[in-house]
Design a protein around this motif. Structure first.
Motif, PDB file in Angstrom:
ATOM      1  N   ALA A   1       0.852  -1.185   0.000  1.00 53.20           N
ATOM      2  CA  ALA A   1       0.000   0.000   0.000  1.00 53.20           C
ATOM      3  C   ALA A   1       0.892   1.240   0.000  1.00 53.20           C
ATOM      4  N   VAL A   2       0.253   2.381  -0.117  1.00 49.42           N
ATOM      5  CA  VAL A   2       0.948   3.636   0.160  1.00 49.42           C
ATOM      6  C   VAL A   2       0.764   3.913   1.650  1.00 49.42           C
ATOM      7  N   TYR A   3       1.854   4.131   2.337  1.00 48.55           N
ATOM      8  CA  TYR A   3       1.825   4.373   3.772  1.00 48.55           C
ATOM      9  C   TYR A   3       1.989   5.875   4.031  1.00 48.55           C
ATOM     10  N   TYR A   4       1.102   6.388   4.874  1.00 48.19           N
ATOM     11  CA  TYR A   4       1.088   7.812   5.187  1.00 48.19           C
ATOM     12  C   TYR A   4       1.368   8.037   6.670  1.00 48.19           C
ATOM     13  N   CYS A   5       2.225   8.982   6.922  1.00 45.18           N
ATOM     14  CA  CYS A   5       2.475   9.430   8.285  1.00 45.18           C
ATOM     15  C   CYS A   5       1.432  10.480   8.655  1.00 45.18           C
ATOM     16  N   ASN A   6       1.090  10.521   9.912  1.00 49.95           N
ATOM     17  CA  ASN A   6       0.023  11.399  10.399  1.00 49.95           C
ATOM     18  C   ASN A   6       0.449  11.965  11.750  1.00 49.95           C
ATOM     19  N   ALA A   7       0.166  13.245  11.968  1.00 49.32           N
ATOM     20  CA  ALA A   7       0.505  13.858  13.251  1.00 49.32           C
ATOM     21  C   ALA A   7      -0.599  14.806  13.690  1.00 49.32           C
ATOM     22  N   ASP A   8      -1.026  14.624  14.915  1.00 44.31           N
ATOM     23  CA  ASP A   8      -2.011  15.499  15.561  1.00 44.31           C
ATOM     24  C   ASP A   8      -1.209  16.428  16.466  1.00 44.31           C
ATOM     25  N   LEU A   9      -1.156  17.696  16.119  1.00 43.70           N
ATOM     26  CA  LEU A   9      -0.232  18.556  16.844  1.00 43.70           C
ATOM     27  C   LEU A   9      -0.740  19.986  16.986  1.00 43.70           C
ATOM     28  N   LEU A  10      -0.060  20.710  17.864  1.00 47.53           N
ATOM     29  CA  LEU A  10      -0.291  22.131  18.049  1.00 47.53           C
ATOM     30  C   LEU A  10       0.859  22.889  17.396  1.00 47.53           C
ATOM     31  N   SER A  11       0.522  23.899  16.611  1.00 55.03           N
ATOM     32  CA  SER A  11       1.563  24.699  15.962  1.00 55.03           C
ATOM     33  C   SER A  11       1.188  26.161  16.010  1.00 55.03           C
ATOM     34  N   GLY A  12       2.195  26.994  15.765  1.00 54.74           N
ATOM     35  CA  GLY A  12       1.966  28.418  15.752  1.00 54.74           C
ATOM     36  C   GLY A  12       2.664  29.099  16.910  1.00 54.74           C
ATOM     37  N   ARG A  13       2.332  30.339  17.111  1.00 55.47           N
ATOM     38  CA  ARG A  13       2.944  31.131  18.173  1.00 55.47           C
ATOM     39  C   ARG A  13       2.117  31.024  19.444  1.00 55.47           C
ATOM     40  N   ILE A  14       2.757  31.235  20.581  1.00 51.86           N
ATOM     41  CA  ILE A  14       2.053  31.235  21.866  1.00 51.86           C
ATOM     42  C   ILE A  14       0.921  32.258  21.797  1.00 51.86           C
ATOM     43  N   GLY A  15      -0.244  31.834  22.229  1.00 55.83           N
ATOM     44  CA  GLY A  15      -1.416  32.686  22.173  1.00 55.83           C
ATOM     45  C   GLY A  15      -2.200  32.541  20.886  1.00 55.83           C
ATOM     46  N   GLU A  16      -1.568  31.901  19.904  1.00 57.20           N
ATOM     47  CA  GLU A  16      -2.228  31.685  18.601  1.00 57.20           C
ATOM     48  C   GLU A  16      -2.065  30.243  18.153  1.00 57.20           C
ATOM     49  N   LEU A  17      -1.988  29.325  19.119  1.00 59.17           N
ATOM     50  CA  LEU A  17      -1.776  27.930  18.773  1.00 59.17           C
ATOM     51  C   LEU A  17      -3.013  27.344  18.106  1.00 59.17           C
ATOM     52  N   VAL A  18      -2.746  26.503  17.127  1.00 57.99           N
ATOM     53  CA  VAL A  18      -3.806  25.853  16.380  1.00 57.99           C
ATOM     54  C   VAL A  18      -3.566  24.347  16.410  1.00 57.99           C
ATOM     55  N   ARG A  19      -4.593  23.586  16.734  1.00 54.34           N
ATOM     56  CA  ARG A  19      -4.500  22.129  16.710  1.00 54.34           C
ATOM     57  C   ARG A  19      -5.033  21.636  15.372  1.00 54.34           C
ATOM     58  N   ARG A  20      -4.208  20.781  14.753  1.00 56.02           N
ATOM     59  CA  ARG A  20      -4.590  20.296  13.429  1.00 56.02           C
ATOM     60  C   ARG A  20      -3.898  18.969  13.160  1.00 56.02           C
ATOM     61  N   VAL A  21      -4.474  18.178  12.272  1.00 53.60           N
ATOM     62  CA  VAL A  21      -3.873  16.923  11.851  1.00 53.60           C
ATOM     63  C   VAL A  21      -3.172  17.142  10.510  1.00 53.60           C
TER      64      VAL A  21
END
Length: 123
Positions: free
Chosen positions: A91-111
């Motif tokens: 198959a095609v194998y995909y990596c996935n990450a559920d994380l918080l990114s951005g600057r302090i006070g403007e963090l965004v959670r996204r996959v």
């Protein structure tokens, strides 16, 4: 900007082994979980294995005892050791990450998803 880059796919004979790697980079604040999914032609994408930060690992029944997921020392990396590979693992194998990114006070959670790496199991 967050990127996930996979490597390690390829062609292997049945019964062989491969090790997939995935590195996440960018303005990452923290990672909640990382995992591997796969998608074979004509099939839906499915979870292979997941490893939350500080939690227990989770595997698809079809890979239990053969695949091992682990996080690297850098914590922004995840590996998938695949042993006793079978043709149905192709198959095609995909990596996935559920994380918080951005600057302090403007963090965004996204996959986020990697671009995918092909695993072919054939004699």
């Amino acid at each position: 900007q967050v990127q996930l880059v996979e490597s390690g796919g390829g062609l292997v004979q049945p019964g062989g082994s491969l090790r997939l790697s995935c590195a996440a980079s960018g303005n990452i604040f923290s990672i909640n979980a990382m995992g591997w999914y796969r998608q074979a032609p004509g099939k839906q994408r499915e979870l292979v294995a997941a490893i939350p930060s500080g939690g227990s690992t989770n595997y698809a029944d079809s890979v239990k005892g053969r695949f091992t997921i682990s996080r690297g020392n850098a914590k922004n990396t995840v590996y998938l050791q695949m042993d006793s590979l079978m043709p149905e693992d192709a198959a095609v194998y995909y990596c996935n990450a559920d994380l918080l990114s951005g600057r302090i006070g403007e963090l965004v959670r996204r996959v986020y998803w990697g671009q995918g790496t092909q695993v072919t199991v054939s004699s």
